[in-house]
Design a protein around this motif. Structure first.
Motif, PDB file in Angstrom:
ATOM      1  N   TYR A  34     -75.527 -14.190  -0.581  1.00  0.00           N
ATOM      2  CA  TYR A  34     -75.111 -15.539  -0.199  1.00  0.00           C
ATOM      3  C   TYR A  34     -73.672 -15.741  -0.661  1.00  0.00           C
ATOM      4  CZ  TYR A  34     -75.902 -20.430   1.087  1.00  0.00           C
ATOM      5  OH  TYR A  34     -75.841 -21.649   1.696  1.00  0.00           O
ATOM      6  N   ALA A  35     -72.791 -14.977  -0.036  1.00  0.00           N
ATOM      7  CA  ALA A  35     -71.371 -15.008  -0.408  1.00  0.00           C
ATOM      8  C   ALA A  35     -70.773 -16.394  -0.136  1.00  0.00           C
ATOM      9  CB  ALA A  35     -70.617 -13.952   0.393  1.00  0.00           C
ATOM     10  N   PRO A  36     -69.799 -16.800  -0.978  1.00  0.00           N
ATOM     11  CA  PRO A  36     -69.181 -16.060  -2.075  1.00  0.00           C
ATOM     12  C   PRO A  36     -69.867 -16.255  -3.430  1.00  0.00           C
ATOM     13  CG  PRO A  36     -67.989 -18.100  -1.764  1.00  0.00           C
ATOM     14  CD  PRO A  36     -69.083 -18.088  -0.726  1.00  0.00           C
ATOM     15  N   GLY A  46     -70.435 -11.671  -7.226  1.00  0.00           N
ATOM     16  CA  GLY A  46     -70.166 -13.018  -6.745  1.00  0.00           C
ATOM     17  C   GLY A  46     -69.942 -14.029  -7.855  1.00  0.00           C
ATOM     18  N   TYR A  47     -69.435 -15.167  -7.464  1.00  0.00           N
ATOM     19  CA  TYR A  47     -69.022 -16.235  -8.384  1.00  0.00           C
ATOM     20  C   TYR A  47     -70.153 -16.699  -9.299  1.00  0.00           C
ATOM     21  CZ  TYR A  47     -67.907 -21.181  -9.460  1.00  0.00           C
ATOM     22  OH  TYR A  47     -67.724 -22.397 -10.064  1.00  0.00           O
ATOM     23  N   ILE A  48     -71.295 -17.070  -8.728  1.00  0.00           N
ATOM     24  CA  ILE A  48     -72.404 -17.576  -9.537  1.00  0.00           C
ATOM     25  C   ILE A  48     -72.947 -16.490 -10.450  1.00  0.00           C
ATOM     26  CG2 ILE A  48     -74.792 -18.417  -9.459  1.00  0.00           C
ATOM     27  CD1 ILE A  48     -72.867 -20.608  -8.799  1.00  0.00           C
ATOM     28  N   ASN A  49     -73.104 -15.278  -9.933  1.00  0.00           N
ATOM     29  CA  ASN A  49     -73.635 -14.201 -10.760  1.00  0.00           C
ATOM     30  C   ASN A  49     -72.683 -13.798 -11.878  1.00  0.00           C
ATOM     31  OD1 ASN A  49     -76.091 -14.042  -9.495  1.00  0.00           O
ATOM     32  ND2 ASN A  49     -75.500 -12.398  -8.102  1.00  0.00           N
ATOM     33  N   HIS A  50     -71.392 -13.959 -11.664  1.00  0.00           N
ATOM     34  CA  HIS A  50     -70.424 -13.722 -12.732  1.00  0.00           C
ATOM     35  C   HIS A  50     -70.674 -14.708 -13.881  1.00  0.00           C
ATOM     36  CE1 HIS A  50     -65.912 -13.152 -13.959  1.00  0.00           C
ATOM     37  NE2 HIS A  50     -66.736 -12.465 -14.725  1.00  0.00           N
ATOM     38  N   ILE A  51     -70.861 -15.966 -13.539  1.00  0.00           N
ATOM     39  CA  ILE A  51     -71.132 -16.987 -14.551  1.00  0.00           C
ATOM     40  C   ILE A  51     -72.438 -16.676 -15.283  1.00  0.00           C
ATOM     41  CG2 ILE A  51     -71.692 -19.432 -14.925  1.00  0.00           C
ATOM     42  CD1 ILE A  51     -69.814 -20.061 -12.564  1.00  0.00           C
ATOM     43  N   LEU A 248     -60.671 -18.503 -10.254  1.00  0.00           N
ATOM     44  CA  LEU A 248     -60.825 -17.161  -9.691  1.00  0.00           C
ATOM     45  C   LEU A 248     -61.426 -17.224  -8.290  1.00  0.00           C
ATOM     46  CD1 LEU A 248     -62.172 -15.184 -12.790  1.00  0.00           C
ATOM     47  CD2 LEU A 248     -59.907 -14.986 -11.752  1.00  0.00           C
ATOM     48  N   LEU A 249     -62.393 -18.126  -8.092  1.00  0.00           N
ATOM     49  CA  LEU A 249     -62.998 -18.293  -6.773  1.00  0.00           C
ATOM     50  C   LEU A 249     -61.960 -18.751  -5.762  1.00  0.00           C
ATOM     51  CD1 LEU A 249     -65.514 -18.422  -4.935  1.00  0.00           C
ATOM     52  CD2 LEU A 249     -65.855 -20.770  -5.742  1.00  0.00           C
TER      53      LEU A 249
END
Length: 266
Positions: A34-36, A46-51, A248-249
Motif C-alpha cells: 500500500y505504497a507509499p 515504506g513510510y509507516i513501516n519505517h516508523i 522524508l516522505l
C-alpha cells in the motif's frame, strides 16, 4: 511463555539500545503493498513501516515484515502467525479482534471521480446512491463508509486499488474511495496524464482518519507488544523524529527512484 507486563519497565531500562545487536525480542509483522505507506519495493518497506520498525527498536525490539495480500495478512495475524499487522485505519468494529496502537499518522480519505459521471459535490453518502462505487476487496475505509457499503445498491468490488482506477478511467464505475496520498501515488506511478485527465478528487474529504499498528487480541504477549510499540512511538515523538519521517516522505526518500512521484502537486 507469556512475559509479564509487570517487568516491562525494567526491560526497557535494560534494553533501550538502538541497534539490532542489542535486541532482546524479535517480532513478526504482516504487511501489505500500500505504497507509499507500506511496500517491499520502497526504502524501509515504506513510510509507516519505517516508523514501526524504529519505534520498536527504541525499546530493544527488532521486527521482520512479511508482505501479503490484505485478506491473507488479516487472517494470518488473527490466526497467530504474526505478532501484529501493519497497518489499519481506526475502525470501531475491528476492536473486537484487534488492539489499535496509538496513532501513527493522520490521513485524508477522499473520493476520486471520473468527471464524465456528472458528480460535482456531495453532502452525505445518500447523495451518491445513484452512482456506481468501486471498493477494494477486504478494505474497511472508515465506520460510516463501511456501514454504507453494506446496504448501498451500486457498490462493486475490485481486486486492487489500481483495478478500481482502471475501472474509473474506463467509466465502469463513477466514484472510488481511497487515501488521498495513495491515490495520488498510484495515478502518477501507473497511469499517463492522458489517462487521468478526467479524474479528480472530490471535495469535501470523506474523513480524516488515524492509522494504527493492529495487534491481535487474546494472543500471547499481545498487551506487551502493544505497550512496547506505544512506548517507542512516544519516544520518537518526543525526539522530533516523526517530523523527520514526514519530511522524508515529502522529499521522496521512500519511493523507487526510477519513477519518482511529486507529492507537492497534490
Amino acid at each position: 511463555m507469556r512475559i509479564s507486563i509487570m517487568i516491562f519497565s525494567a526491560l526497557l531500562l535494560l534494553f533501550s539500545a538502538k541497534s539490532d545487536a542489542h535486541a532482546w525480542l524479535k517480532l513478526r509483522i504482516a504487511t501489505t503493498e500500500y505504497a507509499p505507506y507500506t511496500s517491499t519495493s520502497m526504502e524501509h518497506n515504506g513510510y509507516i513501516n519505517h516508523i514501526i520498525s524504529k519505534a520498536f527498536l527504541e525499546t530493544g525490539v527488532i521486527v521482520e515484515f512479511t508482505s501479503l495480500p490484505w485478506d491473507e495478512a488479516l487472517e494470518a495475524t488473527l490466526n497467530g502467525e504474526y505478532d501484529a499487522l501493519s497497518y489499519g485505519n481506526y475502525i470501531r468494529s475491528r476492536e473486537k479482534e484487534f488492539w489499535h496502537s496509538e496513532p501513527i499518522s493522520v490521513e485524508n480519505l477522499v473520493f476520486y471521480i471520473n468527471e464524465s459521471s456528472g458528480i460535482t459535490d456531495w453532502g452525505s453518502l445518500d447523495d451518491l446512491k445513484q452512482y456506481k462505487m468501486g471498493i477494494t476487496n477486504g478494505y474497511l475505509y472508515n465506520d460510516e463508509l463501511a456501514s454504507y457499503i453494506k446496504s448501498a445498491p451500486n457498490v462493486v468490488s475490485g481486486e486492487s486499488d489500481k483495478a478500481n482506477f482502471d475501472a474509473l478511467i474506463d467509466g465502469d464505475i463513477d466514484i472510488f474511495p481511497i487515501d488521498e496520498l495513495t491515490g495520488w501515488y498510484i495515478l502518477q506511478r501507473e497511469f499517463s496524464d492522458a489517462e487521468t485527465d478526467n479524474l479528480t478528487a472530490l471535495k469535501p474529504y470523506i474523513s480524516t482518519v488515524t492509522t494504527h499498528l493492529l495487534v491481535p487480541k487474546g494472543k500471547i504477549n499481545d498487551k506487551l507488544v502493544l505497550s512496547l510499540f506505544n512506548e517507542g512511538l512516544q519516544r520518537l515523538q518526543l525526539q522530533g523524529e516523526m517530523e523527520r519521517f514526514k519530511r522524508l516522505l515529502r522529499e521522496g526518500y521512500y519511493q523507487h527512484p526510477e519513477k519518482p512521484v511529486n507529492y507537492d502537486r497534490r
